[in-house]
Design a protein around this motif. Structure first.
Motif, short mmCIF file in Angstrom:
data_model
loop_
_atom_site.label_atom_id
_atom_site.label_comp_id
_atom_site.label_asym_id
_atom_site.label_seq_id
_atom_site.Cartn_x
_atom_site.Cartn_y
_atom_site.Cartn_z
N PHE A 255 0.84 -1.19 0.00
CA PHE A 255 0.00 0.00 0.00
C PHE A 255 0.88 1.24 0.00
CE2 PHE A 255 1.12 -0.27 4.41
CZ PHE A 255 0.86 0.95 5.01
N GLU A 256 0.29 2.37 -0.34
CA GLU A 256 1.03 3.63 -0.39
C GLU A 256 0.18 4.74 0.21
OE1 GLU A 256 3.42 6.45 -3.61
OE2 GLU A 256 2.97 4.35 -4.06
N LEU A 257 0.77 5.47 1.13
CA LEU A 257 0.07 6.58 1.76
C LEU A 257 -0.08 7.73 0.77
CD1 LEU A 257 2.01 6.58 5.15
CD2 LEU A 257 -0.31 5.74 4.78
N THR A 258 -1.20 8.43 0.85
CA THR A 258 -1.41 9.60 -0.01
C THR A 258 -0.56 10.75 0.50
OG1 THR A 258 -3.19 10.50 1.35
CG2 THR A 258 -3.82 8.90 -0.39
N PRO A 259 -0.28 11.74 -0.35
CA PRO A 259 0.45 12.94 0.11
C PRO A 259 -0.24 13.60 1.30
CG PRO A 259 0.35 12.91 -2.29
CD PRO A 259 -0.53 11.79 -1.81
#
Length: 268
Positions: A255-259
């Motif tokens: 997963f990747e965190l949003t800015p």
């Protein structure tokens, strides 16, 4: 596993495991050394390949034995250890050489992937002598990378006056309680990779926000925190004696965190 490329081209796993309480009675830093180290065995089984040690942890030989007895090829491992700033190890070049040679023996290997000065050496001449020995072993191929730990900007500036090899990393405390934003900016400017010790430390109100963000990704707050660090190019070396927690600390690559999430965490 994801990797980060150090300033000399060496690839380092972005997640590793600390070992400062591994193989010790009651899992305590000052505990007596035991004959087994099950937490390292489970870490290796789960896929950890970056092992962060230190002479001052007193367990190099035990860690080294477990690594040697594992079925993990040496070339897959990334072994880090640290030379204390104490006079016993830095009073002369011979003392520093003896320390490095002993670590190589303890880890049952002919090279270490990364060697650090564990804390600042305030005497400039002793710092110069110690770093020159590090460079000597680096040039000989016995150390794949060299760096420092717990150095502030003025320590790095002093090292820069005579270092022929730039430190590849600076291992420092980086967490939400001690974010170290200013020093991180210095390291980025210098091209030195930050390695976070104690990356999981949080206050109660911070943990609540992390847990809330984690619900969106079906992750724990701790996983969100580790993901936040690695997305910023920070190597993390969380440590756990619990196999489930060790597994969870590795489960942060899907997963990747949003800015917006990153900014929210940064401002906690």
């Amino acid at each position: 596993m994801e990797y980060i490329t150090l300033n000399n081209g060496l690839e380092m796993p972005i997640v590793g495991t600390g070992t400062n309480t591994y193989g010790k009675e009651n899992n305590e830093y000052n505990g007596a050394i035991k004959n087994d180290i099950p937490e390292l065995v489970s870490a290796l089984e789960l896929g950890y390949r970056s092992i962060d040690g230190a002479i001052s942890y007193r367990n190099e030989a035990l860690v080294g034995r477990v690594l040697a007895e594992s079925n993990v090829p040496r070339e897959e491992l990334f072994i880090t250890t640290k030379v204390p700033a104490a006079e016993e190890y830095t009073s002369s070049k011979e003392a520093t050489r003896a320390a490095i040679d002993n670590s190589l023996k303890n880890f049952q290997t002919d090279y270490l992937d990364l060697l650090l000065i564990h804390s600042p050496i305030e005497d400039k001449e002793l710092l110069k002598n110690t770093w020159e020995v590090f460079e000597e072993y680096y040039e000989a191929g016995k150390l794949k990378a060299i760096g420092v730990s717990n150095f502030q900007k003025h320590h790095l500036d002093q090292l820069k006056e005579f270092a022929k090899v730039k430190p590849a990393v600076n291992q420092i405390q980086i967490n939400l309680k001690e974010p170290n934003h200013e020093l991180l900016a210095v390291l980025e400017d210098e091209g030195i990779t930050p390695v976070a010790w104690g990356p999981m430390k949080t206050e109660a109100h911070q943990k609540e926000v992390l847990d809330e963000i984690g619900k969106v990704y079906n992750k724990t707050g701790s996983q969100v925190l580790l993901r936040y660090q690695i997305q910023r190019g920070i190597v993390v070396i969380p440590k756990s004696h619990n196999r489930d927690n060790q597994a969870a600390n590795l489960d942060i690559f899907d997963f990747e965190l949003t800015p917006e999430d990153v900014e929210k965490i940064k401002n906690l």
